[in-house]
Design a protein around this motif. Structure first.
Motif, PDB file in Angstrom:
ATOM      1  N   LEU A 227     -58.097 -37.923 -45.264  1.00 31.57           N
ATOM      2  CA  LEU A 227     -58.107 -38.810 -46.433  1.00 31.57           C
ATOM      3  C   LEU A 227     -58.041 -40.256 -45.980  1.00 31.57           C
ATOM      4  O   LEU A 227     -57.484 -40.560 -44.915  1.00 31.57           O
ATOM      5  N   PRO A 228     -58.581 -41.184 -46.774  1.00 27.90           N
ATOM      6  CA  PRO A 228     -58.527 -42.600 -46.384  1.00 27.90           C
ATOM      7  C   PRO A 228     -57.085 -43.088 -46.329  1.00 27.90           C
ATOM      8  O   PRO A 228     -56.279 -42.777 -47.224  1.00 27.90           O
TER       9      PRO A 228
ATOM     10  N   ILE B 269     -48.894 -28.199 -46.338  1.00 25.62           N
ATOM     11  CA  ILE B 269     -49.609 -29.336 -46.900  1.00 25.62           C
ATOM     12  C   ILE B 269     -49.793 -30.361 -45.793  1.00 25.62           C
ATOM     13  O   ILE B 269     -48.832 -31.043 -45.411  1.00 25.62           O
ATOM     14  N   PRO B 270     -50.996 -30.483 -45.237  1.00 27.31           N
ATOM     15  CA  PRO B 270     -51.208 -31.484 -44.190  1.00 27.31           C
ATOM     16  C   PRO B 270     -51.009 -32.901 -44.724  1.00 27.31           C
ATOM     17  O   PRO B 270     -51.092 -33.144 -45.927  1.00 27.31           O
ATOM     18  N   ASP B 271     -50.748 -33.834 -43.809  1.00 26.66           N
ATOM     19  CA  ASP B 271     -50.640 -35.228 -44.220  1.00 26.66           C
ATOM     20  C   ASP B 271     -52.030 -35.817 -44.419  1.00 26.66           C
ATOM     21  O   ASP B 271     -53.048 -35.134 -44.263  1.00 26.66           O
ATOM     22  N   PHE B 272     -52.082 -37.101 -44.777  1.00 29.90           N
ATOM     23  CA  PHE B 272     -53.371 -37.728 -45.082  1.00 29.90           C
ATOM     24  C   PHE B 272     -54.324 -37.635 -43.890  1.00 29.90           C
ATOM     25  O   PHE B 272     -55.513 -37.369 -44.051  1.00 29.90           O
TER      26      PHE B 272
ATOM     27  N   SER C 255     -50.370 -33.481 -50.935  1.00 23.75           N
ATOM     28  CA  SER C 255     -50.154 -34.332 -49.765  1.00 23.75           C
ATOM     29  C   SER C 255     -49.468 -35.638 -50.150  1.00 23.75           C
ATOM     30  O   SER C 255     -48.580 -36.135 -49.439  1.00 23.75           O
ATOM     31  N   MET C 256     -49.855 -36.191 -51.297  1.00 20.02           N
ATOM     32  CA  MET C 256     -49.245 -37.437 -51.771  1.00 20.02           C
ATOM     33  C   MET C 256     -47.771 -37.218 -52.133  1.00 20.02           C
ATOM     34  O   MET C 256     -46.902 -38.034 -51.801  1.00 20.02           O
TER      35      MET C 256
ATOM     36  N   PRO D  75     -62.851 -33.601 -47.367  1.00 24.36           N
ATOM     37  CA  PRO D  75     -63.131 -34.273 -48.625  1.00 24.36           C
ATOM     38  C   PRO D  75     -63.950 -35.544 -48.432  1.00 24.36           C
ATOM     39  O   PRO D  75     -63.698 -36.333 -47.520  1.00 24.36           O
ATOM     40  N   VAL D  76     -64.940 -35.701 -49.277  1.00 19.33           N
ATOM     41  CA  VAL D  76     -65.669 -36.963 -49.394  1.00 19.33           C
ATOM     42  C   VAL D  76     -64.993 -37.708 -50.544  1.00 19.33           C
ATOM     43  O   VAL D  76     -64.922 -37.187 -51.657  1.00 19.33           O
ATOM     44  N   VAL D  77     -64.471 -38.912 -50.283  1.00 14.11           N
ATOM     45  CA  VAL D  77     -63.542 -39.544 -51.215  1.00 14.11           C
ATOM     46  C   VAL D  77     -64.043 -40.902 -51.684  1.00 14.11           C
ATOM     47  O   VAL D  77     -64.453 -41.746 -50.873  1.00 14.11           O
TER      48      VAL D  77
END
Length: 384
Positions: free
Chosen positions: A139-140, A131-134, A170-171, A308-310
């Motif tokens: 991710l923003p 699981i990669p980090d943000f 990730s969270m 991801p587009v967030v």
């Protein structure tokens, strides 16, 4: 989510512990092996067609013969235990997790078996071993704020295959590495299997560890969790149970099928009769802490398949006011005006990804909710 195009190295993966399956190698494992080696995300099997893999977001057939009914049953049914076979026959479909080994590394797959036009079929999603980090998922950074909450509800919105489960993973990994808390997940089936760091983590699978979701949630609030992961908000009972857990001092993560953050409010209300909408609006306004809506887009950066587009909406005072008063049409404009507070809409996200040279400009314009707004943003016009 953003994924590398090569499988992880052999050995224990970071952040996730692959589960051990009870069965030895099966015939279908050769297709799962092909999926892993080609860095695909999904395997599709349909009678009358060769196997299809989704690679970088596009379906492509394997160079193999078309599958007939007998071969389909021979491939799929050995994965099932007796309980799952009964579910398949009664419901016409079954969800479960399957594990197999590829070059010394164990991989998990989220599998759905289904009947269509009288024939058995399969769709399986590869679950990343790490699981990669943000930052690794692009991710923003503001999403970190949602991991620092003590209570309330956080929803991940998007269509199937938009990376919601990976973002939640990730969270949870961030929380696991940062705080000493009890995380309880209720999943159908379990996808990521977490390795405990600072947190105590219990993962319960519906149908295996607990008979139904309702029973699992009834037990959950008595099991001293700080964080509860409830999966998909698909019906009235699920939402009511989850919101009750948030009201009673827990941090609840869930997913929902909605196209963007503001429409998530409408999607929740659609679950309930009109006469309950005022009460549900109140429950959302005072318990929801944030909505993360996302889509996946093919990346142009070498070694990265999709990003991801967030869209990110925090429930500040104005968002709560708009939700309470039924002014949902005001939410999109408020997100745009709140960029300095960490919020962002899809246009802002697309512009950032183009600027980072992660996605193609034309691809961004093609999926932009407002093409003209994105064109202006790419020129630096009207951007906060």
């Amino acid at each position: 989510m953003a994924t590398t195009e090569s499988p992880p190295e052999n050995g224990a993966p970071t952040g996730v512990r692959a589960s051990q399956g009870p069965r030895g190698p099966l015939e279908i494992d050769r297709l799962f092996e092909a999926l892993v080696k080609l860095s695909g995300s999904d395997l599709h099997l349909k009678v009358g067609q060769p196997p299809f893999l989704r690679v970088k977001g596009a379906l492509q057939p394997l160079k193999a013969a078309k599958i007939d009914d007998e071969q389909m049953r021979r491939l799929c049914l050995p994965m099932l235990d007796e309980r799952q076979r009964k579910i398949l026959e009664v419901d016409g479909g079954a969800d479960f997790a399957h594990t197999c080994e590829v070059d010394g590394t164990r991989w998990r797959f989220r599998v759905n078996l289904l009947y269509q036009q009288g024939s058995l079929g399969l769709v399986a999603r590869r679950v990343n071993n790490t699981i990669p980090d943000f930052k690794g998922l692009f991710l923003p950074p503001a999403i970190e704020r949602l991991c620092q909450l003590d209570q309330g509800m956080v929803l991940l919105a998007g269509v199937t295959g938009s990376g919601k489960s990976t973002t939640i993973g990730s969270m949870l990994n961030y929380i696991n590495q940062t705080y000493r808390k009890h995380i309880l997940t209720l999943e159908d089936p379990i996808e990521f299997v977490y390795t405990e760091d600072k947190c105590l983590i219990n993962q319960r699978e519906v149908g295996t560890d607990v008979r139904t979701f309702e029973i699992g949630m009834k037990h959950a609030v008595r099991e001293d969790p700080d964080i509860i992961v409830v999966g998909e908000m698909r019906d009235v009972e699920t939402f009511k149970t989850a919101i009750h857990a948030a009201e009673t001092g827990h941090l609840v993560f869930g997913t929902i099928h909605a196209s963007n953050a503001p429409s998530t409010i409408t999607r929740i209300l659609d679950l309930f009769p009109q006469e309950e909408h005022a009460a549900i609006r109140s429950a959302i306004a005072f318990n929801m802490k944030g909505i993360v809506a996302q889509k996946l887009l093919k990346s142009t950066r070498p070694g990265v398949s999709r990003v991801p587009v967030v869209e990110l909406m925090f429930f500040d005072a104005l968002v709560r006011k708009y939700v309470l008063e039924g002014l949902d049409h005001q939410l999109a404009d408020h997100i745009k005006k709140s960029a300095r507070d960490g919020m962002q809409d899809f246009t802002m996200s697309l512009r950032s990804l183009v600027d980072q040279e992660l996605i193609d400009r034309n691809d961004a314009l093609e999926i932009a909710p407002n093409r003209e707004a994105l064109q202006m943003a790419l020129k630096g016009i009207g951007v906060t």
